[in-house]
Scaffold this active site. Structure first.
Site, mmCIF file in Angstrom:
data_model
loop_
_atom_site.group_PDB
_atom_site.id
_atom_site.type_symbol
_atom_site.label_atom_id
_atom_site.label_comp_id
_atom_site.label_asym_id
_atom_site.label_seq_id
_atom_site.Cartn_x
_atom_site.Cartn_y
_atom_site.Cartn_z
ATOM 1 N N ASP A 26 28.154 20.137 -49.058
ATOM 2 C CA ASP A 26 28.259 21.244 -50.007
ATOM 3 C C ASP A 26 28.405 20.683 -51.407
ATOM 4 O O ASP A 26 29.072 19.682 -51.622
ATOM 5 C CB ASP A 26 29.458 22.133 -49.662
ATOM 6 C CG ASP A 26 30.791 21.418 -49.847
ATOM 7 O OD1 ASP A 26 30.921 20.266 -49.363
ATOM 8 O OD2 ASP A 26 31.698 21.998 -50.476
ATOM 9 N N SER A 27 27.731 21.304 -52.381
ATOM 10 C CA SER A 27 27.866 20.941 -53.787
ATOM 11 C C SER A 27 27.482 19.470 -54.003
ATOM 12 O O SER A 27 26.360 19.077 -53.702
ATOM 13 C CB SER A 27 29.286 21.249 -54.262
ATOM 14 O OG SER A 27 29.395 21.157 -55.652
ATOM 15 N N ALA A 28 28.403 18.643 -54.500
ATOM 16 C CA ALA A 28 28.096 17.228 -54.651
ATOM 17 C C ALA A 28 27.798 16.579 -53.314
ATOM 18 O O ALA A 28 27.025 15.620 -53.231
ATOM 19 C CB ALA A 28 29.245 16.504 -55.345
#
Length: 323
Positions: free
Chosen positions: A153-155
């Protein structure tokens, strides 16, 4: 559509909390760890254990989740998000348990080195190393080395996409898929429409993303490296199938959708879902936000369907393309 009422209630509770980019890194980390107490109880799994493996920067911790049933199970390598700087195995423990139970797979969550202490490419090197280790030790993990998905998720979505690029370019191991949840795929400059429209007011801000990138890169010129910003790859062919989730009120929405479009244009099988009314990080709130429950169900259904398919000639194929 308007911000989902359940998300708006969470945003309202955060009123007055100092913005991440205004804090020293240790304090920002404490702030994010405090979120754990607010999360719902995750799904039950059969077993959770931890292993240290030899990493490029020293011992590398991995937390291993096993589902109920008899293996070998499919294998998901999970890389947590929060800007390459924050969060931990513990902040994403619930997410990993939900993926493990819902998809019936072994999940290996990687405690990669964090910036700013360890800048690019150190976190990515850890993720690539851990994926290779898991493929080599799949039998010990009760996992199938031929059915490996990278996820984050995300980074962590950035690290999953970059790991897929690295493994394609460096000869494997083969991957069956990549699960990218509101991923970071590009640098903040010049930025996209969603970077402008959602710059503040919805949790993650443009200023916080700039803060994350400043900590992650030793030099802004490194943003041209596709292993740092996967959207900047010159070639998207021979990459594994992808599920890409984005959120309507997220500065990163457009770069995630642009990444999905580039994969699709290269002939990669892609499922893209924009979750309307949601903001960045909404999958933390499974059990608290109805649409987060729906998004997690989509992730696990996609994984189950992917695992059920025979590996085609293009699934995880290691090509000669270079970014």
């Amino acid at each position: 559509m308007p911000v989902d009422p359940q998300i708006q209630a969470l945003l309202d509770k955060g009123t007055g909390v100092p913005a991440t980019h205004t804090l020293p890194v240790p304090e920002a980390r404490r702030q994010y760890e405090a979120r754990i107490a607010l999360m719902a109880t995750p799904a039950a799994v059969a077993e959770v254990s931890e292993r240290h493996l030899a990493g490029p920067g020293g011992p590398l911790l991995a937390r291993i989740y096993r589902p109920h049933g008899t293996g070998p199970f499919p294998l998901v390598m999970f890389f947590h998000g929060s800007g390459f700087v924050l969060c931990s195995l513990d902040t994403h423990d619930g997410m990993c348990r939900n993926l493990c139970a819902g998809a019936g797979c072994v999940v290996v969550s990687v405690d990669y080195r964090l910036a700013p202490e360890h800048k690019f490419p150190a976190p990515l090197d850890d993720c690539v190393t851990a994926t290779r280790w898991a493929a080599e030790h799949a039998g010990e993990l009760m996992a199938d080395a031929g059915t490996i998905v990278v996820a984050g998720d995300s980074a962590g979505g950035n690290l999953a996409a970059a790991t897929a690029l690295r493994l394609r370019d460096e000869g494997g191991p083969r991957l069956r898929g990549q699960l990218l949840m509101y991923p970071v795929t590009d640098y903040h400059t010049p930025g996209t429409r969603s970077y402008r429209d959602n710059a503040e007011g919805y949790g993650l801000t443009r200023e916080t993303m700039e803060w994350f990138w400043d900590h992650y890169l030793a030099d802004p010129a490194d943003a041209a490296n596709p292993y740092a910003a996967p959207l900047r790859a010159a070639c998207f062919e021979a990459l594994p199938p992808a599920l890409v989730l984005t959120a309507e009120y997220d500065p990163l929405r457009d770069e995630g959708e642009d990444f999905a479009a580039r994969l699709q244009a290269a002939g990669v099988s892609v499922q893209l879902t924009r979750w309307d009314g949601m903001n960045h990080g909404f999958l933390f709130w499974v059990g608290k936000v109805d649409k987060a429950d729906g998004a997690m169900a989509e992730c696990t259904a996609w994984l189950r369907a992917l695992f059920a398919e025979p590996a085609g000639p293009a699934d995880g194929r290691q090509g000669q393309a270079r970014p």
